[in-house]
Enzyme design. Structure first.
Site, PDB file in Angstrom:
ATOM      1  N   HIS A  68      34.882  33.094  51.706  1.00 21.44           N
ATOM      2  CA  HIS A  68      36.328  33.358  51.594  1.00 21.44           C
ATOM      3  C   HIS A  68      36.693  34.633  52.365  1.00 21.44           C
ATOM      4  CE1 HIS A  68      35.576  31.249  47.623  1.00 21.44           C
ATOM      5  NE2 HIS A  68      36.530  30.503  48.139  1.00 21.44           N
ATOM      6  N   HIS A  79      33.576  34.664  47.561  1.00 22.79           N
ATOM      7  CA  HIS A  79      32.284  35.031  48.145  1.00 22.79           C
ATOM      8  C   HIS A  79      32.521  35.306  49.629  1.00 22.79           C
ATOM      9  CE1 HIS A  79      32.411  30.952  49.639  1.00 22.79           C
ATOM     10  NE2 HIS A  79      32.478  30.497  48.399  1.00 22.79           N
ATOM     11  N   ALA A 136      36.860  33.165  42.491  1.00 21.99           N
ATOM     12  CA  ALA A 136      35.388  33.256  42.492  1.00 21.99           C
ATOM     13  C   ALA A 136      34.923  33.489  43.933  1.00 21.99           C
ATOM     14  CB  ALA A 136      34.756  32.009  41.886  1.00 21.99           C
ATOM     15  N   MET A 183      40.617  29.243  45.287  1.00 23.35           N
ATOM     16  CA  MET A 183      40.651  29.076  43.838  1.00 23.35           C
ATOM     17  C   MET A 183      39.880  30.216  43.179  1.00 23.35           C
ATOM     18  SD  MET A 183      40.755  25.025  43.139  1.00 23.35           S
ATOM     19  CE  MET A 183      39.044  24.680  43.354  1.00 23.35           C
TER      20      MET A 183
HETATM   21  O1  PAF Z   1      39.385  24.864  48.966  1.00 22.94           O
HETATM   22  C1  PAF Z   1      39.940  25.264  47.923  1.00 22.94           C
HETATM   23  O2  PAF Z   1      39.551  26.265  47.338  1.00 22.94           O
HETATM   24  C2  PAF Z   1      41.115  24.481  47.355  1.00 22.94           C
HETATM   25  O3  PAF Z   1      40.944  23.127  47.523  1.00 22.94           O
HETATM   26  C3  PAF Z   1      42.476  24.957  47.911  1.00 22.94           C
HETATM   27  C4  PAF Z   1      42.585  24.702  49.404  1.00 22.94           C
HETATM   28  C5  PAF Z   1      42.667  26.429  47.615  1.00 22.94           C
HETATM   29  C6  PAF Z   1      43.608  24.194  47.230  1.00 22.94           C
HETATM   30  O4  PAF Z   1      43.608  24.396  45.858  1.00 22.94           O
END
Ligand code: PAF
Length: 277
Positions: A36, A33, A31, A29
């Protein structure tokens, strides 16, 4: 390459598939860091092509204020992803994912109902719906998810099994700050003072897990962890639970893999974490 429409994404993904290339998707989603980026790097190692999706999914927010406040930082995210690098970023507007007339929801019970499912009604239906769509849109072979959201990972594993979605789901280790705080896009909303207190969450559940492994009673160890957090200044401990690691149901069977999961509020920010026991 930043793609905004499903048609553009599909055209690219079809080309890669036709060339026999394996596609990895890292749903996010934004933002972004280090947590990710570690998922994207793992995908980079294991796949020929990597797509990161950046979409703040309204269907998984049960609190409109949380949705409004969720950080949106596409430019900075793209710069970070260029360091991996990924092959494509899919960042669609909301009406590309949920066009007028959209009426379908993937509903899950079982592993999706306790803990986060209980505290945030509808959350996992929103996650399951968007993940199903993102897997379909990206034509991915592999999907990368962080263990930080342990229950979400179990939900997605169940989802692909139940719906025969041909994606291998890869769960990746939680990335922590040097003081133990699990990296999260929500951490930036903590005040400087809150940021100092936040690592107590991980420290308290780690201590409780160790006590349980050493033979202390589960309930007592958990109560002490909650007290430690409240004393440190957490406004509210929503739950600290010892659960079966796969089903997320209560478990007092130490022969099964178990997980301690916690959610608590600090500085008006909801933090979650989990560890093996
Ligand atoms: O973990 C997340 O950021 C969200 O829940 C995901 C898996 C991208 C689904 O919107």
């Amino acid at each position: 390459m930043i793609l905004k429409t499903v048609d553009d994404l599909r055209a690219v993904a079809r080309g890669w598939r036709a060339a026999g290339e394996k596609i990895g998707v890292v749903p996010t989603m934004g933002a972004l860091h280090e947590g990710h980026l570690s998922l994207a790097r793992r995908a980079r190692q294991e796949c020929d092509r990597v797509i990161t999706t950046i979409f703040v999914n309204p269907k998984q927010f049960n609190n409109p204020d949380d949705l409004k406040k969720y950080p949106r930082t596409l430019e900075a995210d793209a710069e970070l992803l260029a360091t991996v690098p990924v092959d494509a970023i899919f960042a669609p507007p909301v009406d590309e994912v949920y066009p007028d007339g959209f009426i379908t929801t993937v509903t899950m019970q079982g592993v999706a109902t306790p803990l986060e499912g209980h505290m945030r009604p509808g959350h996992f239906d929103g996650v399951a719906t968007v993940v199903t769509k993102l897997f379909g849109m990206t034509m991915a072979d592999r999907g990368y998810f962080g263990q930080k959201d342990w229950q979400q990972l179990q939900v997605v594993l169940r989802l692909v099994r139940d719906l025969n979605i041909p994606v291998t789901v890869v769960g990746c280790e939680t990335i922590r700050e040097s003081d133990g705080l699990a990296m999260s896009s929500r951490n930036v909303r903590l005040t400087a003072e809150g940021r100092q207190k936040a690592p107590v969450l991980y420290a308290a559940i780690s201590r409780a897990a160790e006590d349980i492994r050493n033979g202390h009673a589960d309930r007592m160890a958990i109560r002490e962890a909650a007290e430690t957090m409240r004393e440190a200044g957490f406004e509210r401990v929503e739950y600290i639970e010892l659960r079966d690691a796969e089903t997320l149901m209560p478990s007092d069977d130490p022969r099964r893999p178990r997980r301690m999961l916690a959610a608590a509020w600090l500085d008006g920010v909801r933090l979650i974490d989990n560890i093996p026991v």
